[in-house]
Design a protein around this motif. Structure first.
Motif, PDB file in Angstrom:
ATOM      1  N   PHE B 132      41.727  45.769  39.691  1.00  0.00           N
ATOM      2  CA  PHE B 132      41.632  44.926  40.883  1.00  0.00           C
ATOM      3  C   PHE B 132      42.119  43.502  40.590  1.00  0.00           C
ATOM      4  N   ARG B 133      42.550  42.878  41.633  1.00  0.00           N
ATOM      5  CA  ARG B 133      43.086  41.520  41.482  1.00  0.00           C
ATOM      6  C   ARG B 133      42.261  40.489  42.230  1.00  0.00           C
ATOM      7  N   THR B 134      41.472  40.970  43.175  1.00  0.00           N
ATOM      8  CA  THR B 134      40.681  40.004  43.951  1.00  0.00           C
ATOM      9  C   THR B 134      39.227  40.470  44.050  1.00  0.00           C
ATOM     10  N   GLY B 156      33.307  33.637  30.915  1.00  0.00           N
ATOM     11  CA  GLY B 156      34.617  33.009  30.928  1.00  0.00           C
ATOM     12  C   GLY B 156      35.123  32.762  32.330  1.00  0.00           C
ATOM     13  N   VAL B 157      36.368  32.238  32.385  1.00  0.00           N
ATOM     14  CA  VAL B 157      36.972  31.927  33.684  1.00  0.00           C
ATOM     15  C   VAL B 157      37.269  33.223  34.435  1.00  0.00           C
ATOM     16  N   VAL B 158      36.993  33.199  35.742  1.00  0.00           N
ATOM     17  CA  VAL B 158      37.222  34.391  36.555  1.00  0.00           C
ATOM     18  C   VAL B 158      38.513  34.252  37.362  1.00  0.00           C
ATOM     19  N   ARG B 160      40.380  31.822  40.933  1.00  0.00           N
ATOM     20  CA  ARG B 160      40.295  30.710  41.875  1.00  0.00           C
ATOM     21  C   ARG B 160      40.189  31.253  43.289  1.00  0.00           C
ATOM     22  N   VAL B 161      39.596  30.432  44.147  1.00  0.00           N
ATOM     23  CA  VAL B 161      39.442  30.837  45.540  1.00  0.00           C
ATOM     24  C   VAL B 161      40.787  30.675  46.235  1.00  0.00           C
ATOM     25  N   PHE B 162      41.259  31.757  46.830  1.00  0.00           N
ATOM     26  CA  PHE B 162      42.545  31.644  47.532  1.00  0.00           C
ATOM     27  C   PHE B 162      42.393  31.831  49.043  1.00  0.00           C
ATOM     28  N   ALA B 163      41.216  32.214  49.474  1.00  0.00           N
ATOM     29  CA  ALA B 163      40.988  32.303  50.918  1.00  0.00           C
ATOM     30  C   ALA B 163      39.510  32.039  51.133  1.00  0.00           C
ATOM     31  N   VAL B 164      39.223  31.260  52.146  1.00  0.00           N
ATOM     32  CA  VAL B 164      37.820  30.907  52.352  1.00  0.00           C
ATOM     33  C   VAL B 164      37.464  31.018  53.831  1.00  0.00           C
ATOM     34  N   GLY B 165      36.294  31.606  54.091  1.00  0.00           N
ATOM     35  CA  GLY B 165      35.779  31.705  55.446  1.00  0.00           C
ATOM     36  C   GLY B 165      34.477  30.939  55.530  1.00  0.00           C
ATOM     37  N   PRO B 166      33.841  30.995  56.707  1.00  0.00           N
ATOM     38  CA  PRO B 166      32.592  30.233  56.840  1.00  0.00           C
ATOM     39  C   PRO B 166      31.514  30.681  55.865  1.00  0.00           C
ATOM     40  N   HIS B 167      31.443  31.984  55.656  1.00  0.00           N
ATOM     41  CA  HIS B 167      30.350  32.488  54.800  1.00  0.00           C
ATOM     42  C   HIS B 167      30.845  33.420  53.704  1.00  0.00           C
ATOM     43  N   ALA B 168      32.112  33.406  53.432  1.00  0.00           N
ATOM     44  CA  ALA B 168      32.666  34.264  52.383  1.00  0.00           C
ATOM     45  C   ALA B 168      33.933  33.633  51.838  1.00  0.00           C
ATOM     46  N   ARG B 170      37.407  34.663  49.118  1.00  0.00           N
ATOM     47  CA  ARG B 170      38.098  35.632  48.270  1.00  0.00           C
ATOM     48  C   ARG B 170      38.685  34.903  47.076  1.00  0.00           C
ATOM     49  N   VAL B 171      38.609  35.614  45.964  1.00  0.00           N
ATOM     50  CA  VAL B 171      38.986  34.988  44.696  1.00  0.00           C
ATOM     51  C   VAL B 171      40.104  35.790  44.061  1.00  0.00           C
ATOM     52  N   GLN B 172      41.127  35.079  43.643  1.00  0.00           N
ATOM     53  CA  GLN B 172      42.198  35.719  42.867  1.00  0.00           C
ATOM     54  C   GLN B 172      41.780  35.663  41.400  1.00  0.00           C
ATOM     55  N   VAL B 173      41.633  36.822  40.787  1.00  0.00           N
ATOM     56  CA  VAL B 173      41.164  36.832  39.397  1.00  0.00           C
ATOM     57  C   VAL B 173      42.349  36.673  38.450  1.00  0.00           C
ATOM     58  N   LEU B 174      42.052  36.404  37.219  1.00  0.00           N
ATOM     59  CA  LEU B 174      43.096  36.127  36.242  1.00  0.00           C
ATOM     60  C   LEU B 174      44.036  37.298  36.007  1.00  0.00           C
TER      61      LEU B 174
END
Lengths: 161, 287
Positions: B132-134, B156-158, B160-168, B170-174
């Motif tokens: 998985f990537r996100t 360790g580092v996971v 960065r947030v690439f999409a953000v909603g009011p209550h959620a 999504r993170v792009q992982v390394l």
């Protein structure tokens, strides 16, 4: 006199005779059984029902007064003898003294054998007579019984007359 | 002389008297062991019958008891099975709680160690493939999560947030091929860029690629690789992983692979860095 009274009187007489014999000889039952004579006479004269009732009564009296610690052994044997004699008297003409004496002899043998058999069945101590003694006792009973029955018959006949 | 009593009645009387005599005699005669002869005779005659009846009743009783026992055992077995299931569920729950407690403690320790303004978030979704990537977090904009916020875990580092909603969020992982982190080797301070190798639905190695490492750079297997902070997304000094492989030079740069420290397949709680590094402002320029 009713049958019952007559039988009772006869049994009383048998008690007296047995008591008297006991004073004369040791174990008078080895030679004569006065109760058996009463039973045979009742059966011959009154039939099997009265014969067996008289036998039962005579046996119980004999057991109670002269018998062992168990009551009813003589009663049972004399009951059967009385019934058998009564049945025989109903089918055969047993009127002569000789015939009656023979019946008394057979009844005496039957009674003694029955007693011994019952005693062995119930594991009791009893007077076991050898065959000769049995024969002597039966013969003596037959003689006494034949004479006695003839006397009684005469007395009764006179009383009726 | 004929008797007036019927013969039949006479026979009945005979039988009755004989039985009465036998009874009377047997009551007086001890048949042994304190038992009268009549009792012994009756026992002899009725004993087998009694034993048969007793055996039958005993068998039936045994059968009934067996059936009742079996029924009770069956019911107890069912009850115990349900109890075992309940206890297993409870045990799993406790085990889960214990593991969660350990993870949260690690996360708390990290939060106390790293001098950053962070926000704890739960991983509530991820790609349905092993590579998985996100991932999706349960915290969003209203919780203070911002776009490009760094996401770290206790190991360790996971990403960065690439999409953000009011209550959620999504993170792009390394592991994503399109990801990129400015990194450096802690020991030799050799810098480069870390990115993943996974793209689309293809499976790929979970090793990270340490790009732009020159052929003369001092990089060895086992070296710790941390964020350099030059990308203005990830704070400096966060652990990325360790060098697993140092290969030949291809072109201008050396082929270096890094094993990520973050256990992506087990991620459940993460920290979101709410305060990104301040942007570089050029107040003065060389004329």
């Amino acid at each position: 006199m009713s049958r019952a009274l007559w039988t009772a009187a006869a049994l009383a007489g048998a008690v007296l005779v047995e008591t008297g014999l006991a004073h004369l000889v040791t174990a008078p039952g080895r030679y004569l059984d006065p109760f058996l004579l009463v039973v045979v006479y009742c059966a011959l004269v009154f039939g099997e029902t009265h014969g067996m009732l008289a036998g039962a009564a005579a046996g119980w009296v004999q057991d109670a007064l002269f018998g062992g610690r168990v009551l009813g052994i003589s009663g049972l044997s004399k009951l059967l003898v009385g019934y058998a004699v009564g049945i025989g008297a109903g089918r055969f003409l047993i009127a002569t003294t000789a015939a009656r004496a023979l019946v008394v002899m057979l009844a005496s043998l039957a009674d003694a054998l029955l007693l011994q058999w019952l005693a062995s069945v119930f594991s009791l101590e009893a007077l076991f007579l050898p065959p000769l003694a049995l024969a002597t006792r039966a013969t003596l009973s037959a003689l006494v019984g034949g004479l006695l029955f003839a006397l009684v018959d005469q007395r009764l006949a006179r009383a009726r007359a | 002389m004929a008797t007036a009593v019927p013969a039949r009645r006479s026979r009945f009387l005979l039988v009755g008297l004989v039985l009465a005599h036998l009874t009377a005699i047997s009551h007086q005669v001890d048949g042994g062991s304190g038992v009268s002869l009549l009792q012994r005779a009756l026992l002899g005659v009725l004993g087998p019958l009694q034993r048969g009846v007793g055996a039958t009743l005993g068998g039936a009783s045994e059968l009934w008891r067996g059936w009742a026992f079996h029924r009770d055992t069956y019911a107890e077995n069912r009850r115990l099975r349900e109890q075992v299931r309940s206890l297993e569920t409870e045990l799993q729950l406790r085990s889960f709680k214990a593991q969660e407690s350990v993870r949260l403690r690690e996360l708390l320790e990290l939060r106390q160690t790293v001098p950053l303004d962070t926000l704890a978030a739960l991983v509530v979704g991820r790609d349905g493939v092993p590579w998985f990537r996100t991932i999706t977090l349960d915290k969003g904009e209203q919780d203070g999560v911002k776009l490009d916020a760094a996401v770290i875990s206790a190991t360790g580092v996971v990403g960065r947030v690439f999409a953000v909603g009011p209550h959620a969020a999504r993170v792009q992982v390394l592991l994503d091929r399109d990801s990129g982190i400015a990194a450096l080797v802690e020991r030799s301070r050799v810098s480069g860029v870390i990115s993943g190798q996974v793209a689309g639905n293809e499976s790929g190695s979970e090793d990270l690629v340490f790009k732009y490492v020159s052929e003369r750079a001092d990089v060895a297997v086992g070296d710790l690789v941390v964020t350099s902070g030059l990308d203005r997304i990830y704070p400096k000094g966060l652990v990325i992983g360790r060098v697993r492989f140092v290969g030949q030079v291809t072109g201008l740069f050396r082929d270096v692979r890094v094993e990520p420290s973050a256990r992506f397949e087990r991620l459940e709680e993460v920290l979101v860095v709410r305060q990104p590094p301040p942007p570089l402002e050029m107040t003065r320029s060389v004329e």
